[in-house]
Design a protein around this motif. Structure first.
Motif, PDB file in Angstrom:
ATOM      1  N   UNK A  60    -108.246  21.476  34.724  1.00  0.00           N
ATOM      2  CA  UNK A  60    -106.981  21.436  33.987  1.00  0.00           C
ATOM      3  C   UNK A  60    -106.430  22.825  33.683  1.00  0.00           C
ATOM      4  N   UNK A  61    -107.008  23.861  34.281  1.00  0.00           N
ATOM      5  CA  UNK A  61    -106.578  25.235  33.995  1.00  0.00           C
ATOM      6  C   UNK A  61    -106.257  25.963  35.297  1.00  0.00           C
ATOM      7  N   UNK A  62    -105.118  26.672  35.290  1.00  0.00           N
ATOM      8  CA  UNK A  62    -104.676  27.435  36.441  1.00  0.00           C
ATOM      9  C   UNK A  62    -104.240  28.827  35.994  1.00  0.00           C
ATOM     10  N   UNK A  63    -104.195  29.751  36.959  1.00  0.00           N
ATOM     11  CA  UNK A  63    -103.654  31.089  36.722  1.00  0.00           C
ATOM     12  C   UNK A  63    -102.418  31.239  37.608  1.00  0.00           C
ATOM     13  N   UNK A  64    -101.259  31.473  36.975  1.00  0.00           N
ATOM     14  CA  UNK A  64    -100.038  31.602  37.773  1.00  0.00           C
ATOM     15  C   UNK A  64     -99.921  33.022  38.332  1.00  0.00           C
ATOM     16  N   UNK A  65     -98.862  33.267  39.083  1.00  0.00           N
ATOM     17  CA  UNK A  65     -98.717  34.553  39.777  1.00  0.00           C
ATOM     18  C   UNK A  65     -98.585  35.722  38.814  1.00  0.00           C
ATOM     19  N   UNK A  66     -98.101  35.443  37.612  1.00  0.00           N
ATOM     20  CA  UNK A  66     -97.957  36.503  36.607  1.00  0.00           C
ATOM     21  C   UNK A  66     -99.248  36.750  35.836  1.00  0.00           C
ATOM     22  N   UNK A  67    -100.291  35.991  36.146  1.00  0.00           N
ATOM     23  CA  UNK A  67    -101.566  36.166  35.452  1.00  0.00           C
ATOM     24  C   UNK A  67    -101.688  35.371  34.174  1.00  0.00           C
ATOM     25  N   UNK A  68    -100.778  34.421  33.948  1.00  0.00           N
ATOM     26  CA  UNK A  68    -100.840  33.588  32.751  1.00  0.00           C
ATOM     27  C   UNK A  68    -101.820  32.435  32.945  1.00  0.00           C
ATOM     28  N   UNK A  69    -102.509  32.081  31.867  1.00  0.00           N
ATOM     29  CA  UNK A  69    -103.325  30.875  31.849  1.00  0.00           C
ATOM     30  C   UNK A  69    -102.403  29.685  31.612  1.00  0.00           C
ATOM     31  N   UNK A  70    -102.447  28.704  32.518  1.00  0.00           N
ATOM     32  CA  UNK A  70    -101.592  27.519  32.406  1.00  0.00           C
ATOM     33  C   UNK A  70    -102.488  26.293  32.235  1.00  0.00           C
ATOM     34  N   UNK A  71    -102.274  25.542  31.160  1.00  0.00           N
ATOM     35  CA  UNK A  71    -103.061  24.343  30.886  1.00  0.00           C
ATOM     36  C   UNK A  71    -102.239  23.102  31.210  1.00  0.00           C
ATOM     37  N   UNK A  72    -102.862  22.119  31.855  1.00  0.00           N
ATOM     38  CA  UNK A  72    -102.199  20.853  32.190  1.00  0.00           C
ATOM     39  C   UNK A  72    -103.042  19.704  31.649  1.00  0.00           C
ATOM     40  N   UNK A  73    -102.505  18.483  31.755  1.00  0.00           N
ATOM     41  CA  UNK A  73    -103.185  17.243  31.358  1.00  0.00           C
ATOM     42  C   UNK A  73    -103.518  17.239  29.872  1.00  0.00           C
ATOM     43  N   UNK A  74    -102.540  16.880  29.066  1.00  0.00           N
ATOM     44  CA  UNK A  74    -102.698  16.842  27.619  1.00  0.00           C
ATOM     45  C   UNK A  74    -102.912  15.416  27.109  1.00  0.00           C
ATOM     46  N   UNK A  75    -103.621  14.607  27.915  1.00  0.00           N
ATOM     47  CA  UNK A  75    -103.903  13.240  27.489  1.00  0.00           C
ATOM     48  C   UNK A  75    -104.825  13.183  26.280  1.00  0.00           C
TER      49      UNK A  75
END
Length: 512
Positions: free
Chosen positions: A292-307
């Motif tokens: 549920x965690x990704x790193x975007x091109x800008x280096x930000x931590x992106x969290x998904x799936x907030x169930x």
């Protein structure tokens, strides 16, 4: 009667599967059973589907084979070692929530029923599922204005399946409380109620959309963290549409390193983001595993799936912050006092003795190497000790501890030498200074003043009603006019006195 029979058969089916996988009891527990009980277990395995050979985690495999409800039950029980024991809780942490996808035609029908338009009208592209779990599956799509989207669609019939299985869970929990003193102490019915409440939120994707929106609002100024934006026009109870995240999975450490990202900084961001959400906001992502965690091109931590999300009240947030800060500064007496102030440990116990028990936890951890210091292990041991001091189970803190275990694991894959105390200290210290220092007292005083002014109309209304009542009584002869005026004067004095006391209290809090 009919329902009891149905629930009994459902539980027997599940028990037979667990027995076949040797997941019902540990070998040590089986050895302690009477011979008749061991015979029944052996009979239950006859004709049942056998587990894969060499399965290292039969408990997780067995629950997965029983379907969505049991997968969610297992994930929930992983946060309750008090119910299932520490070893079972550890085994259940490995439970994977993955199922085969359901057909595209069904996904299209669900979208049409929920959004009132065909998929081809809502999207110019709508691809096959890229991920499928027990609750829903996700499709990649493109909007008519060119935006890449993630479309989450609820699994057909999953709500009815959960409703049926929850009935069985309640039936088993009530039996435990009825016939077992230990069952009554552990309150399994309350545990099933928590599971039910969690599932109601997961089965309404509008709730997940609202959680995403709330997290985005809370973290809009946070460094290095973001969440996908919700497309509310294409979201309903069974469909959630968000911005597509084009990033690198945080599990792909080699790719992150090859792209030149600072892995040490990313590890710090994972820990510090979670602590900000839990301590500052009292609202955190409770399923922050690597998927549920990704790193975007800008280096930000992106969290998904907030169930699955967790909430801490104001007292719980302060409880967590002061506990962590107390361990960081080795102020064990303050950690003890916080437990008593929060009402978690009864006043019948001695804070000094409790502080001694806490020191026994903290000192061995403090003297270890940085890569051996675990905040999650610390909280686990703390909860075990507090149980000896009659601290009742706090479900919201157990969910926090479970999430902390996962977050620590993610951070250490990026930085094996992560020092938890050094990483956590800036976030915790900032909160302590803001909330418990002069600025915090000023904020509390402002809230008190705002509450006073908000209550003034009601106070004045009560005074007006009292005056009207006295005048009415005087008109009917119940009171003499002079007596009525005297009573009215006394009411006025009461309200003025209350206002003066409130203002004096605010002034005192501002000065101290």
């Amino acid at each position: 009667m009919f329902q009891s029979i149905r629930y009994s058969f459902s539980l027997l089916r599940a028990g037979r599967t667990l027995a076949a996988y040797d997941a019902l009891l540990t070998p040590e527990q089986i050895d302690q059973l009477p011979w008749a009980a061991r015979l029944l277990l052996s009979i239950a395995k006859v004709g049942a589907r056998k587990p894969p050979k060499g399965d290292a985690n039969p408990v997780a495999t067995a629950l997965s084979s029983l379907g969505p409800s049991y997968i969610k039950l297992g994930q929930f029980l992983a946060t309750r070692p008090d119910l299932v024991g520490p070893q079972r809780a550890f085994d259940l942490k490995a439970l994977q929530d993955r199922l085969p996808p359901f057909p595209m035609a069904e996904a299209r029908n669900i979208i049409r029923r929920n959004l009132g338009a065909d998929v081809d009208t809502l999207f110019v592209e709508f691809g096959p599922p890229v991920a499928a779990a027990s609750i829903a599956q996700v499709h990649k799509a493109r909007s008519p204005d060119g935006r890449e989207l993630a479309v989450k669609v609820l699994r057909p019939g999953v709500d009815k399946r959960f409703a049926a299985d929850l009935g069985s869970f309640y039936f088993a929990a009530r039996l435990m409380e009825r016939f077992s003193a230990e069952g009554r102490r552990l309150r399994p019915v309350a545990a099933v109620q928590m599971l039910e409440q969690s599932m109601k939120q997961e089965l309404d994707l509008r709730m997940e959309a609202a959680a995403l929106s709330e997290m985005a609002e809370n973290t809009r100024d946070d460094p290095g963290f973001r969440v996908p934006k919700v497309d509310w026009e294409r979201t309903s109870r069974e469909v959630l549409t968000t911005q597509w995240i084009d990033g690198t999975p945080i599990s792909d450490v080699e790719s992150l390193r090859a792209q030149g990202f600072d892995l040490v900084k990313l590890g710090d961001t994972v820990i510090q983001s979670f602590l900000r959400h839990a301590i500052r906001d009292g609202f955190f992502h409770a399923d922050m595993h690597q998927g549920n965690l990704f790193i975007d091109r800008a280096g930000n931590l992106v969290a998904v799936d907030f169930g699955i999300v967790g909430r801490l009240g104001r007292d719980e947030s302060r409880f967590l912050a002061e506990i962590l800060y107390g361990f960081i500064t080795r102020n064990y007496l303050r950690v003890s006092e916080v437990h008593f102030e929060a009402g978690y440990v009864p006043r019948t116990h001695d804070p000094a003795v409790f502080a001694q028990a806490i020191r026994a936890i903290g000192e061995p951890i403090m003297d270890r190497a940085a890569n051996q210091i675990s905040m999650a292990r610390l909280l686990t041991q703390l909860f075990e000790v507090t149980a000896q001091f009659d601290m009742q189970t706090q479900p919201q803190l157990l969910l926090l501890q479970k999430t902390m275990v996962v977050v620590e694991g993610v951070a250490r894959t990026l930085n094996p030498n992560l020092n938890m105390w050094v990483t956590a200290e800036p976030v915790v210290r900032t909160w302590i200074e803001r909330k418990l220092g002069p600025a915090g007292r000023l904020e509390d005083a402002s809230m008190t003043l705002a509450g006073l002014f908000a209550g003034l109309p009601a106070m004045l209304g009560e005074a007006q009603r009292a005056t009207t009542l006295l005048a009415s009584m005087a008109a009917r002869g119940g009171l003499q006019p002079d007596r009525a005026r005297e009573r009215h004067g006394r009411w006025t004095q009461v309200w003025l006195a209350l206002g003066a006391v409130s203002l004096a209290a605010i002034a005192f809090s501002l000065l101290t």
